[in-house]
Motif scaffolding. Structure first.
Motif, PDB file in Angstrom:
ATOM      1  N   ILE A 177       5.249  -1.154   4.086  1.00  7.09           N
ATOM      2  CA  ILE A 177       4.400  -2.123   4.768  1.00  7.09           C
ATOM      3  C   ILE A 177       4.214  -1.730   6.223  1.00  7.09           C
ATOM      4  N   GLU A 178       5.291  -1.317   6.870  1.00 10.23           N
ATOM      5  CA  GLU A 178       5.204  -0.880   8.273  1.00 10.23           C
ATOM      6  C   GLU A 178       4.293   0.332   8.395  1.00 10.23           C
ATOM      7  N   LEU A 179       4.380   1.251   7.459  1.00 11.53           N
ATOM      8  CA  LEU A 179       3.533   2.440   7.464  1.00 11.53           C
ATOM      9  C   LEU A 179       2.066   2.063   7.305  1.00 11.53           C
ATOM     10  N   LEU A 180       1.777   1.154   6.380  1.00  6.79           N
ATOM     11  CA  LEU A 180       0.404   0.689   6.151  1.00  6.79           C
ATOM     12  C   LEU A 180      -0.165   0.014   7.397  1.00  6.79           C
ATOM     13  N   LEU A 181       0.618  -0.863   7.995  1.00  8.50           N
ATOM     14  CA  LEU A 181       0.134  -1.635   9.137  1.00  8.50           C
ATOM     15  C   LEU A 181      -0.058  -0.746  10.366  1.00  8.50           C
ATOM     16  N   THR A 182       0.838   0.196  10.565  1.00 12.14           N
ATOM     17  CA  THR A 182       0.707   1.117  11.700  1.00 12.14           C
ATOM     18  C   THR A 182      -0.529   1.993  11.537  1.00 12.14           C
ATOM     19  N   HIS A 183      -0.722   2.512  10.334  1.00  7.03           N
ATOM     20  CA  HIS A 183      -1.866   3.393  10.074  1.00  7.03           C
ATOM     21  C   HIS A 183      -3.182   2.635  10.232  1.00  7.03           C
ATOM     22  N   THR A 184      -3.271   1.441   9.652  1.00  3.53           N
ATOM     23  CA  THR A 184      -4.533   0.686   9.692  1.00  3.53           C
ATOM     24  C   THR A 184      -4.812   0.103  11.076  1.00  3.53           C
TER      25      THR A 184
END
Length: 344
Positions: A177-184
């Motif tokens: 989730i952290e990876l998704l939110l950081t990327h987006t």
């Protein structure tokens, strides 16, 4: 007595029998027209012909889609099932030509060649069953067809060629989730669709993607912290539901620009496809957008909300249907128990 007329490269069969309305249908070949005419004559004798004679799959599905257009909003899924069956079985195939063997071969081909699961062939088979029911109800087919298709479905299920989807237990990890939110958040190419907000809202609200993409400003009650989800999914009927906005939902909504009547004015298929590409790019395996709804529901249970409270958010009508979305981690239950129970 049957007669045949050639018109612009196609063949029209006409069946006339005393005491019965004239029946006619056009086919691409004379052989198919003759076959249809023979079957109509035989079925007239047996008293098994409904209004309009024996329909092709193309005609049968057309009637059913027209019926569904008035009663359902499944849209693309209906057309997909119709197109799959017309392509696999032939749109000019007469309903009287269908049998279990043909459906068996169809399902086997879909599974082995197209790579779909039995849950997908089930959707196709159920669309056929629904089409036949519509034909019977509208007086276009003899009721015997409903008995036939029921037997066909039983055989396909026994053979493992159709089946209900397996319950998913996939939840995104905190790191994913952290990876998704950081990327987006930092990828400028993704700002046309505000993925960062949509992903966070999906988890906090526990809503389906199509529900998120149809939310309207006019249904948002900021004072009471609620929003109306229009025509929310239901096993038998779709109804409007007032839903509490949990967690950061209101803050996410308030941050959206009011440039459209919809709060998240995005195409749900585009969002879903884009989410899949983002996961592929980040190396996140086997995560569907719908899993974010699973995550949100599970989090509510982990925070101690009761079944009836979670159902008010998720829209589920009973525990049985809600249970399949709940994937509590055993370690979380142990932690909660340790926090509540004083040491002896």
């Amino acid at each position: 007595m049957a007669s045949f007329q050639k018109r612009q490269g196609a063949w029209r069969a006409i069946v006339r029998k005393k005491g019965h309305p004239s029946q006619s249908k056009t086919f691409t070949t004379k052989a198919r027209a003759q076959k249809w005419a023979r079957q109509v004559e035989d079925l007239i004798e047996a008293g098994h012909v409904g209004e309009g004679g024996i329909p092709t799959l193309d005609e049968l599905f057309g009637w059913h889609l027209a019926h569904l257009d008035k009663t359902s909003d499944r849209g693309r899924k209906n057309f997909t099932a119709a197109n799959n069956m017309k392509k696999g079985l032939g749109k000019e195939t007469l309903i009287s030509e269908l049998n279990y063997l043909k459906l068996q071969v169809y399902c086997e081909t879909r599974i082995s060649v197209d790579g779909v699961k039995p849950s997908t062939t089930l959707l196709d088979a159920l669309f056929l069953s629904g089409s036949i029911t519509t034909g019977v109800v509208e007086g276009r087919l003899h009721a015997d067809y409903k008995t036939k298709v029921s037997g066909w479905l039983s055989g396909l299920k026994r053979g493992g060629l159709i089946g209900r989807p397996e319950d998913r237990e996939r939840r995104p990890t905190d790191a994913e989730i952290e990876l998704l939110l950081t990327h987006t958040k930092h990828n400028r190419a993704l700002r046309t669709i505000r993925y960062n907000d949509v992903i966070r809202f999906a988890i906090e609200s526990c809503m389906r993607l199509d529900e998120i993409c149809t939310l309207r400003w006019s249904d948002y009650d900021a004072k009471n912290g609620t929003i109306i989800v229009r025509l929310r999914k239901h096993p038998t009927q779709k109804t409007d539901q007032v839903v509490p906005l949990m967690g950061d939902c209101q803050a996410i909504i308030d941050a959206q620009p009011r440039t459209n009547e919809k709060i998240f004015p995005f195409n749900n298929e585009s969002v879903s496809n884009g989410f899949r590409r983002i996961c592929d790019h980040l190396g996140i395996v086997n995560l569907h957008f719908h899993d974010l709804r699973h995550e949100g529901i599970s989090r509510l249970f982990e925070r101690g909300y009761q079944i009836q409270e979670v159902a008010m958010v998720s829209g589920h009508r009973d525990w049985k249907s809600l249970k399949r979305y709940v994937n509590l981690r055993p370690s979380d239950l142990v932690k909660r128990d340790r926090d509540r129970v004083a040491p002896i």
